[in-house]
Design a protein around this motif. Structure first.
Motif, PDB file in Angstrom:
ATOM      1  N   PHE A  10      -8.922   0.893  -3.810  1.00  0.00           N
ATOM      2  CA  PHE A  10      -8.915  -0.562  -3.991  1.00  0.00           C
ATOM      3  C   PHE A  10     -10.209  -1.181  -3.469  1.00  0.00           C
ATOM      4  CE2 PHE A  10      -4.671   1.033  -2.966  1.00  0.00           C
ATOM      5  CZ  PHE A  10      -3.995   0.725  -4.120  1.00  0.00           C
ATOM      6  N   GLN A  11     -10.464  -2.366  -3.972  1.00  0.00           N
ATOM      7  CA  GLN A  11     -11.653  -3.084  -3.539  1.00  0.00           C
ATOM      8  C   GLN A  11     -11.600  -3.368  -2.028  1.00  0.00           C
ATOM      9  OE1 GLN A  11     -12.195  -6.773  -5.612  1.00  0.00           O
ATOM     10  NE2 GLN A  11     -14.020  -7.335  -4.471  1.00  0.00           N
ATOM     11  N   GLN A  46      -5.515  -8.141  -0.429  1.00  0.00           N
ATOM     12  CA  GLN A  46      -5.786  -7.753   0.967  1.00  0.00           C
ATOM     13  C   GLN A  46      -7.256  -7.890   1.324  1.00  0.00           C
ATOM     14  OE1 GLN A  46      -3.818  -4.889   3.544  1.00  0.00           O
ATOM     15  NE2 GLN A  46      -3.084  -4.005   1.647  1.00  0.00           N
ATOM     16  N   LEU A  82       2.293   0.446 -11.156  1.00  0.00           N
ATOM     17  CA  LEU A  82       2.574  -0.556 -10.129  1.00  0.00           C
ATOM     18  C   LEU A  82       3.269  -1.764 -10.748  1.00  0.00           C
ATOM     19  CD1 LEU A  82      -0.817  -0.456  -8.190  1.00  0.00           C
ATOM     20  CD2 LEU A  82       1.340   0.577  -7.509  1.00  0.00           C
ATOM     21  N   PHE A  92      -5.157   6.017  -5.766  1.00  0.00           N
ATOM     22  CA  PHE A  92      -5.628   4.629  -5.896  1.00  0.00           C
ATOM     23  C   PHE A  92      -6.789   4.360  -4.944  1.00  0.00           C
ATOM     24  CE2 PHE A  92      -1.265   4.341  -7.375  1.00  0.00           C
ATOM     25  CZ  PHE A  92      -1.366   3.500  -8.459  1.00  0.00           C
ATOM     26  N   ASN A 133      -7.617  -1.277   1.712  1.00  0.00           N
ATOM     27  CA  ASN A 133      -6.168  -1.183   1.960  1.00  0.00           C
ATOM     28  C   ASN A 133      -5.768  -0.023   2.854  1.00  0.00           C
ATOM     29  OD1 ASN A 133      -5.775  -3.440   0.486  1.00  0.00           O
ATOM     30  ND2 ASN A 133      -5.049  -2.411  -1.355  1.00  0.00           N
ATOM     31  N   ASN A 142      -2.904  -1.828 -13.078  1.00  0.00           N
ATOM     32  CA  ASN A 142      -1.576  -1.825 -12.446  1.00  0.00           C
ATOM     33  C   ASN A 142      -0.548  -1.113 -13.317  1.00  0.00           C
ATOM     34  OD1 ASN A 142      -2.397  -3.152 -10.164  1.00  0.00           O
ATOM     35  ND2 ASN A 142      -1.851  -5.177 -10.900  1.00  0.00           N
ATOM     36  N   VAL A 162       0.842  -1.207   0.000  1.00  0.00           N
ATOM     37  CA  VAL A 162       0.000   0.000   0.000  1.00  0.00           C
ATOM     38  C   VAL A 162       0.873   1.251   0.000  1.00  0.00           C
ATOM     39  CG1 VAL A 162      -1.713   1.315   1.316  1.00  0.00           C
ATOM     40  CG2 VAL A 162      -1.864  -1.175   1.220  1.00  0.00           C
ATOM     41  N   THR A 209      -7.210  -5.809 -14.290  1.00  0.00           N
ATOM     42  CA  THR A 209      -6.344  -5.392 -13.189  1.00  0.00           C
ATOM     43  C   THR A 209      -4.920  -5.151 -13.677  1.00  0.00           C
ATOM     44  OG1 THR A 209      -7.730  -6.542 -11.612  1.00  0.00           O
ATOM     45  CG2 THR A 209      -5.501  -6.050 -10.901  1.00  0.00           C
ATOM     46  N   ASP A 243     -10.104   0.196  -8.438  1.00  0.00           N
ATOM     47  CA  ASP A 243     -10.226  -1.220  -8.795  1.00  0.00           C
ATOM     48  C   ASP A 243     -11.366  -1.832  -7.979  1.00  0.00           C
ATOM     49  OD1 ASP A 243      -9.855  -3.727  -9.718  1.00  0.00           O
ATOM     50  OD2 ASP A 243      -7.842  -4.021  -8.890  1.00  0.00           O
ATOM     51  N   GLU A 244     -12.475  -2.051  -8.607  1.00  0.00           N
ATOM     52  CA  GLU A 244     -13.670  -2.590  -7.930  1.00  0.00           C
ATOM     53  C   GLU A 244     -13.948  -1.831  -6.636  1.00  0.00           C
ATOM     54  OE1 GLU A 244     -15.533  -4.930  -9.151  1.00  0.00           O
ATOM     55  OE2 GLU A 244     -14.324  -6.222 -10.427  1.00  0.00           O
TER      56      GLU A 244
END
Lengths: 433, 248
Positions: B89-90, A433, B54, B87, B93, B49, A340, B45, B166-167
């Protein structure tokens, strides 16, 4: 960022208290053992003469007969000591030996006590830079015309005169009255390089008397004596003229030229003595050694001790390898968090720095606990194994050295885990995660 | 703003080569809200990325703000991520040990802002998602929707040029999903470009442009946008029923 990383490191340590404690314990035991052995080694290896080390020289003479021991003597005979005094080359020169006597004061109620005494010359105090609290050394003329004067140390002055200025007062050695001319401060050379005969870490004498009194008062040698010749010594005076080695001889030579001149003078003296039927060996010679060379010659630091230091360092390495494994486990568990951080802008270097600071914090804690272990171990050595306090005193430098070596060694151990974690591929962890 | 030209990404093992993206071409303009859909394993994905720096790619060119960033160093890509890309995230995080304010502050720390500036931006970002009052709470004390809003605040705090999501509603119930989607629309209306990967057709339809990735390549269905596809869907289902194997 440094304080931010420290904060993160502290949180991480708190988050895994048992694992962190295990790591601190591993490093602290390694450091504790290393510091203990290194401290003893350092105390043995210290050159207490400091900058005077290269100006002070122990004099040795290869004066023994043929078919005797092959090494040059650490001490000289009384007759050689008296002869060497004739040289005018040294800035200062002294002969001395350790003796002892019963000490009393004029007070009838005072319980006599046995004290170690150093019979020496007036220049002893200047040559070895001995600090005085009261008074001064006896006059130089007394080195030739004996007088009953003494210099005592602060501890004896406390016991005899309650720490007052005792210059001019009287004390009795073997029931003979002596006048106190000086009181020296606490002066403890470790190793006791000026006389290594009774152990390099033995206590200094509490009383100093003129050597010129030796033939009169017949002070016996309380140190080691060596004799190569079978002599029938019937009395003290015969002992003075015997081939028994029991005195130490030191000179102060301030320049290289002075050293060379004195060495040449010594060779001439050896030749002269050979002419008189002494110094029978082909390799008869005179030598001078500065303080460091003198300590090396007398093997003040035994080989075993060096091996012990090596072994303790190896043990530290084993502790560090263990720590490396623990760090790796701990750090890799945090790979998702690193993923992260990397995703939102942390560079590899920033992640590496963050984890190295955490490692350094563990190392610093290990260093502090290691010092505690070392202090306990040294106390144990003193109380259980009767090792001299001069050897088991935790050197001041260790208070800085121990945490430093702990931090540096843990940083070395932590480099691989920190490098592994900083190379985390963020994309692997972000989805999972 | 973002342009990928003939980008390919091949994952290699000793035995197989997997083409995650093949000759992938895409341009996203400033201020667009692009939804990326596609079946599982199609390369969504991987695309995200690569877009977010990433991951690297095997060949092709990637331009960001007109600059080819195909071969930038790790340090440089970290800096670009920090300054230009946000970012979401689903799985949210968020860092569990840090409270909301500290979580939002993380990218600002790496940017080198002073404490005052960080605090200002953190409060502003949390106010934007309606969670300023709970800035001292830990992520575990929040609901999933709230955690995602914190993640959005963290992405917004650095004022990025575009957001990669992302989702973002994948772990949320429908009510929460609608709230988060509304928030993203607001952010987009304020000028931030958004690229969102989603499986949810309803959410995808709310974007300005829909891109479908199939077998690592772009199928742009924007031409069909606004058309009634229910007849096609019904016909497709009929074919499937007809072809269903029958037990003997």
């Amino acid at each position: 960022m440094f304080f931010y990383y420290m904060d993160l490191g502290w949180r991480s340590i708190k988050k895994t208290p048992y694992l962190s404690l295990l790591m601190v314990l591993a490093i602290s035991i390694g450091i504790g053992i290393t510091i203990t052995t290194f401290n003893v080694y350092q105390q043995m290896n210290t050159n207490p003469a400091g900058e005077r080390s290269t100006q002070l020289f122990a004099v040795q003479l290869m004066s023994q007969g043929k078919d005797t021991w092959p090494d040059i003597n650490a001490q000289i005979t009384y007759q050689d000591a008296m002869n060497l005094r004739q040289s005018t080359i040294p800035t200062r020169q002294i002969a001395m030996y350790k003796t002892g006597a019963a000490v009393q004061t004029g007070d009838a109620n005072f319980q006599p006590m046995l004290e170690n005494i150093r019979a020496t010359d007036s220049d002893f105090f200047d040559l070895f830079s001995v600090p005085f609290i009261y008074g001064a050394p006896w006059d130089k003329s007394i080195d030739v015309d004996a007088a009953y004067q003494v210099v005592i140390d602060a501890d004896l002055n406390q016991r005899l005169f309650k720490g007052e200025n005792s210059v001019g007062r009287e004390l009795y050695l073997n029931q003979m009255p002596y006048q106190v001319v000086g009181v020296i401060a606490d002066w403890h050379q470790s190793p006791k390089y000026y006389d290594l005969n009774n152990g390099p870490f033995s206590d200094p004498e509490s009383i100093y008397v003129p050597l010129s009194l030796a033939p009169i008062e017949e002070f016996e040698s309380w140190g080691n004596n060596q004799s190569w010749n079978t002599e029938n010594i019937r009395n003290y005076q015969e002992g003075l003229h015997s081939e028994t080695h029991w005195l130490q001889y030191w000179v102060e030579l301030e320049s290289e030229q002075q050293v060379q001149d004195y060495q040449a003078w010594l060779q001439a003296y050896v030749k002269q003595q050979q002419g008189l039927g002494r110094f029978e060996r082909d390799d008869a010679r005179g030598e001078v050694s500065d303080v460091q060379a003198w300590l090396d010659f007398n093997k003040v630091v035994p080989e075993d001790n060096k091996i012990l230091v090596g072994l303790s360092v190896l043990f530290l390495v084993v502790c560090l390898v263990n720590m490396l494994g623990l760090l790796l486990a701990k750090f890799l568990k945090r790979a998702p968090e690193v993923g992260v951080r990397r995703a939102i802008g942390a560079s590899r270097l920033q992640i590496f720095a963050q984890y190295m600071i955490e490692v350094a914090m563990i190392g610093a804690a290990g260093g502090v606990f290691g010092l505690l272990w070392a202090w306990m171990a040294l106390s144990l050595l003193t109380s259980r194994f009767k090792l001299g306090e001069a050897l088991t005193q935790l050197d001041l430098s260790m208070w800085i050295f121990a945490p430093m070596i702990a931090i540096v060694s843990t940083l070395l151990a932590g480099m691989y885990p920190a490098w592994r974690i900083c190379r985390t591929q963020p994309s692997i962890y972000l989805k999972s995660q | 703003m973002l342009a990928m030209k003939n980008v390919s990404k091949i994952f290699k093992t000793d035995l197989v080569e997997t083409h995650a993206l093949r000759d992938f071409n895409l341009e996203v303009n400033e201020g667009e809200f692009v939804a990326v859909t596609g079946p599982s394993g199609s390369g969504k994905t991987t695309f995200l990325n690569i877009a977010g720096l990433l991951e690297g790619f095997t060949q092709g060119d990637y331009f960001l703000d007109g600059v080819n960033i195909s071969n930038v160093s790790d340090n440089k890509s970290a800096a670009i991520r920090n300054e230009k890309i946000g970012f979401i995230f689903q799985g949210f995080n968020l860092i569990s040990d840090l409270n909301l304010a500290e979580n939002v502050e993380v990218p600002l720390r790496y940017r080198g802002f002073n404490a005052k500036e960080r605090q200002r931006r953190v409060i502003e970002a949390l106010e934007q998602v309606g969670l300023a009052a709970r800035m001292k709470h830990l992520p575990s004390q929040l609901s999933g929707g709230q955690q995602q809003r914190v993640a959005i605040a963290r992405a917004l705090a650095g004022k990025p040029r575009f957001l990669l999501a992302d989702e973002p509603t994948g772990n949320l119930d429908s009510l929460m999903a609608r709230q988060v989607m509304a928030l993203l629309e607001n952010i987009n209306q304020a000028g931030t470009t958004i690229i969102m990967v989603t499986h949810d057709g309803d959410l995808a339809r709310r974007a300005q442009r829909n891109i479908q990735i199939v077998d690592g390549q772009v199928c742009d269905f924007s031409l069909y946008q606004g058309q009634d596809l229910s007849a096609t869907k019904e016909a497709h289902q009929q074919v499937n029923i007809a072809n269903k194997p029958v037990a003997v």
